[in-house]
Every structure is written in C-alpha cells, then in structure tokens.
Write an enzyme that holds these catalytic residues in place. Sequence first.
Site, PDB file in Angstrom:
ATOM      1  N   PRO A 282       0.841  -1.206   0.000  1.00 11.56           N
ATOM      2  CA  PRO A 282       0.000   0.000   0.000  1.00 11.56           C
ATOM      3  C   PRO A 282       0.876   1.255   0.000  1.00 11.56           C
ATOM      4  CG  PRO A 282       0.034  -0.982   2.190  1.00 11.56           C
ATOM      5  CD  PRO A 282       0.811  -1.906   1.299  1.00 11.56           C
ATOM      6  N   ASP A 456       5.802   2.734   2.151  1.00 14.03           N
ATOM      7  CA  ASP A 456       5.007   1.545   2.451  1.00 14.03           C
ATOM      8  C   ASP A 456       4.204   1.861   3.706  1.00 14.03           C
ATOM      9  OD1 ASP A 456       3.955  -0.888   3.197  1.00 14.03           O
ATOM     10  OD2 ASP A 456       5.812  -2.026   2.906  1.00 14.03           O
ATOM     11  N   HIS A 457       2.880   2.049   3.533  1.00 13.71           N
ATOM     12  CA  HIS A 457       2.059   2.510   4.650  1.00 13.71           C
ATOM     13  C   HIS A 457       1.912   1.460   5.748  1.00 13.71           C
ATOM     14  CE1 HIS A 457      -0.121   5.559   6.517  1.00 13.71           C
ATOM     15  NE2 HIS A 457      -1.068   5.813   5.619  1.00 13.71           N
ATOM     16  N   ARG A 458       2.277   0.228   5.472  1.00 11.03           N
ATOM     17  CA  ARG A 458       2.268  -0.794   6.522  1.00 11.03           C
ATOM     18  C   ARG A 458       3.373  -0.553   7.536  1.00 11.03           C
ATOM     19  NH1 ARG A 458       2.993  -5.953   2.763  1.00 11.03           N
ATOM     20  NH2 ARG A 458       4.716  -4.568   2.175  1.00 11.03           N
ATOM     21  N   ALA A 459       4.464   0.076   7.087  1.00 11.29           N
ATOM     22  CA  ALA A 459       5.636   0.244   7.941  1.00 11.29           C
ATOM     23  C   ALA A 459       5.875   1.696   8.339  1.00 11.29           C
ATOM     24  CB  ALA A 459       6.878  -0.294   7.210  1.00 11.29           C
TER      25      ALA A 459
END
Length: 484
Positions: A282, A456-459
């Site tokens: 994402p 990376d919007h997860r991280a």
Amino acid sequence: MAIELKMPALSPTMEEGTLAKWLVKVGDTISSGDIMAEIETDKATMEFEAVDEGVLAAIVVDEGAENVAVGAVIAMLAEEGEDVDSVSAPSGDAAPAPAPTAEPTPAPTPTPAPTPAAADGPAASPTAKRLAEANGIDLAQITGTGPKGKITKGDVEAAMGGGGAASVTGASPAPAPAAATTSTGGRVVASPLAKRIAAQKGIDLSAVQGSGPGGRIVKADVENFDPASAPAPAPTASAVAPTPTAAPQPANEFDAPFEVQKLGNVRKVIARRLTEAKQTVPHIYLTVDVRLDALLALRKQLNASLEADGVKLSVNDLIIKALARALQREPQCNVSFQGDVMHQYSRQDVSVAVAAPTGLITPIIRDAGRKGLAEISQEMKELAGKARDGKLVPHEYQGGTVSLSNLGMFGTKQFDAVINPPQGMILAVGAGEQRPHVVDGALAVATVMSVTGSFDHRAIDGVDGAKLLAQFQSLIENPMGLVV
C-alpha cells in the site's frame, strides 16, 4: 569420472538464465578460476568461473540459449587421464545424435516427400529447433557447425539470411517456382514480417514467389509483388477442389506495424517485482518543493576546491548524502515490513536507480550517512559505469535500505516512483527549475525542485514520512549540514 558443469545461481532470485557466450571450446584445458562463459542473470551479465580442472569434453547448452534452469547441465569436463571422446552428456540433457546423411535422391513425382519428424532429423539445439519451426525452415537441409555436427541457433539464422551452399546441405540452383510452396502439405512458408505486410496489403501469399531459402517468402518478395505479373498457380495432384482463401487478418490488435522484442532476464524480473509491489504494497505519496539555490552555490565552491583532486560533485551526489542524513535524523523511516515484524536499520544503504541497456538496476552506496561527499561521488561514478556495462557483482546491487530515483536531468518536473520491496520507501527527485517562490516572506524567483516520497504505509505512517521530507528539505536548503 566426468564432471557435470551446471548452470549456477548467480543471484538469490535467479531461477533461470541465458547462456550469453562461451569463452572456451571443446578440447580446451580448464583450470580452476578460468572464466568459461558469460551468463545473463535476472540482474546483469556475469562471468561463470571454473571450480574444477580438466578438459572440456562437451558443450551441452549452446551459447544464446535462453531460459536455462539453475542446476541444468551445461557442459561436461573430463578429468585428468580420462578419454575425452568417451565422455557424453547426461541422457536427460544430451541432444539426439545426428541422423546419418544420405545422398539426395531425385523425387519420382513433383510432390515433395513429407518432412521427417523432429525426433528423426539432425541433432539441433532447442533454440535452433524453435527458431526453425517459427520460420518454416527444414532442419534436414542445414549443416550444423556445433559439436558433432549439431545445428545451432547461428546455423538457422545463417540459413534464414540466405546461407547459400555453405549453410544448406545439398543446396543447388533450381528454377524459381511459379508460386510459393513448401514441404509441409501446401502451407506457404513466409517470414513473420512478410506475413504481416501481406495481411496489411491484402496480398495472397500463395501467389508470391519466394526468394529465401527453400522458396521462403521474405519481406522484399511481398514489397516487390506485382499482382498483374504474377503467374497463375500450378494445379497439384492433390488439389481436388479449390481451397477458399482466408480473409486477411490485421497485423495486431492495434492494426499497426510492430516488431517483436524478446524480454531479457532483467526486464522480466523488473516486470514481475514491480507488479508485485503495486499489488501487495500500500503506497502513500508525499510531495515537497525544495529550494536549490544554496545547494548549487555550495556545490560550485566545493568543486572549485576539489578540482585539484579530480573530484567533481554532481547534484545527485549531494541528494544521496541529504537522504542518508535525513534518515539518520528520522530512523523510523529506515525500515522494511517483514510480515509480523519490521526491520529497522542502523545504517543508511542508498540504492540509486541507474538506467542500463538491459533495464533499470540499483547499485548501492552503503553507509552513505557516514561517507564524505567526495567518496560518495567517486563510488557512484564507478558503480554507474559498471551498471551500464553490465559488470556489477551481486554485493554491489543486492540489499539497500532505501532507494533514490532522480529524473531531474531529463527535465521531468515531478513523478511517483514504485517501491522496491522489501524496502519501505523510495524518493523520486524531479528537475530543478526557476519558479516564483516565497523567499523570506517576499515573492521571488528561485530554483525549485519537487521531491516525492513513496512510503510503504504498513511500515511508515504519513506523519513519519512527512518528518523525513522536512529533514531532507532542511538539509538541501541549508546544505552546510552535508559537509560536517
């Protein structure tokens, strides 16, 4: 006992490769450390180094062969004292023995004899077979130049180019046929390009006289075809009723001329990895405008002082340093997402995108935060040169904690880059250009570039990405922080 030389895995992601070139030949004495071949991996073209010693007894995979699986036998090495002639390739990899050559016998009737099955024909490499089949060439008429008369890709290409008596067995001048015919049950043999041009012009290929090997129709035959002067096709014994001619098909889905280009290993990996990145990562994009005037002034001063040392800093060298220093100040962005955990890195290894002939590759400036500008500049010049020549070794492009892509030198104002997994971010740098800008509370003209971070919007949360870009902006606009 003979030693099997297998296709090596020259990078962690390599599953297959192209055997670009053999640097040795059958009968050569091989010592440990000798460079035997050049292999195109999914990253670059690399040298295959011998580990064992002996005499090269057989080449199993011809040069130019594509999609050779890692672990496949590519050659055989005879050990000291072993009879080279007694060494043969493993049954699973060996090419079939060439069929006995017989004197050509005149056919009793005008109808040509059916073409033998490939399994009973002369020995040929898989690449040669595919090329011959795609272009309608009879392998039985080609003289192989490979080991034990094996037909190689080059032999087929020579025959396609007109070859003559040197490349086609039993070739002799013959009267030109009235219309294009083949030995495959009446199917017209023509090059793919000739077929496309004929389809576009609505030309019936059965009325065209071929000038290529075996009467094969080539591009020039179609372009020079005059329907008014074309002779009527001669009837054949097997023709009971006229066969309706199929309507011409468009050249492709866009009905425009095109040329097929094979994907190299590097381009295949780029396509696969970037597709995975966009489908699974994402992305969040943050853009900031950065004034360059102070940086450009400092670069001019530094280059004047370093001229005696042969060092010339580029704007990109200073941007690499600024990104590394910004990551030192905002280490929460120097991370990668690893499923249930994240890896946070204490070193700033900056992967820098370089356009190479085979595709994009990212050599790495390791520990860029601790290196001086002159060291970064010299290292980047060396790595970029090796990348363009396809000479990077794995440790020079594998890894990296963040990436940098700079298209400013091409005039690109702003763009969004795709993250290179498993990294957590990439910085996309646009061109510096004169723009109206507020300077010290007043409207003025300044040199400004747009910089976009893909995260990376997860991280990495948006606020952390914004903090990183703010630090980067501060370092570029106050560049003395790059030289201390």
